[in-house]
Scaffold this motif. Structure first.
Motif, PDB file in Angstrom:
ATOM      1  N   MET A  47       0.822  -1.217   0.000  1.00 42.82           N
ATOM      2  CA  MET A  47       0.000   0.000   0.000  1.00 42.82           C
ATOM      3  C   MET A  47       0.852   1.263   0.000  1.00 42.82           C
ATOM      4  O   MET A  47       0.526   2.232  -0.683  1.00 42.82           O
ATOM      5  N   GLY A  51      -0.062   1.336  -3.571  1.00 42.97           N
ATOM      6  CA  GLY A  51      -1.505   1.380  -3.354  1.00 42.97           C
ATOM      7  C   GLY A  51      -2.098   2.752  -3.175  1.00 42.97           C
ATOM      8  O   GLY A  51      -3.260   2.980  -3.496  1.00 42.97           O
ATOM      9  N   GLY A 121      -3.754  -0.919  -5.238  1.00 46.85           N
ATOM     10  CA  GLY A 121      -4.241  -0.767  -3.871  1.00 46.85           C
ATOM     11  C   GLY A 121      -5.612  -1.380  -3.674  1.00 46.85           C
ATOM     12  O   GLY A 121      -5.890  -1.998  -2.641  1.00 46.85           O
TER      13      GLY A 121
END
Length: 149
Positions: A47, A51, A121
């Motif tokens: 992430m 992401g 993500g």
């Protein structure tokens, strides 16, 4: 021994092998908690690096000026998230880490984060919303069986 029985269907043997590897048949709480921690750490890293969008998409409102006594028509659009670019080291910031941590913790308890995420993500969040609650459940069952004895 059911795990090594070649006469059993391969799906059952694979499920038993995964259950053994992830939580030691529900007897090893530390194994399930370690897998959960590792899964969360990998999800946070993905992430932070790929992401989160480069910038927060801002809504734009457009409209038309009309004569007196007519209704005003306004349209609000939000642009899609833009994938981050540049070196990976520049993407690792405390702000991106904090947002990623919130997304991951929300996904462990089966909630959607509501954040604007890139395509990577979004798919990472979906995968973590399936895998991490399972690992949390295995850890809880292991602790429950320990306390029950």
């Amino acid at each position: 021994m059911r795990r090594h029985d070649t006469t059993r269907p391969w799906g059952e043997r694979a499920l038993l092998t995964a259950y053994w590897a992830l939580s030691g048949y529900g007897l090893r709480a530390i194994r399930a908690v370690a897998w959960l921690g590792a899964a969360m750490a990998v999800t946070i890293a993905v992430m932070v690096l790929w992401g989160q969008p480069a910038d927060v998409p801002k809504p734009t409102t457009t409209g038309r000026q009309v004569s007196v006594g007519q209704k005003i028509v306004l349209t609000t659009d939000t642009s899609g998230p833009v994938n981050p670019t540049g070196p990976l080291a520049e993407r690792v910031t405390t702000e991106r880490f904090e947002k990623s941590l919130r997304v991951v913790i929300d996904s462990v308890v089966l909630r959607s984060s509501g954040q604007d995420l890139t395509t990577v993500g979004t798919y990472t969040e979906m995968a973590s919303r399936i895998a991490e609650p399972v690992l949390l459940g295995l850890a809880v069952l292991t602790v429950r069986s320990r306390v029950k004895r």
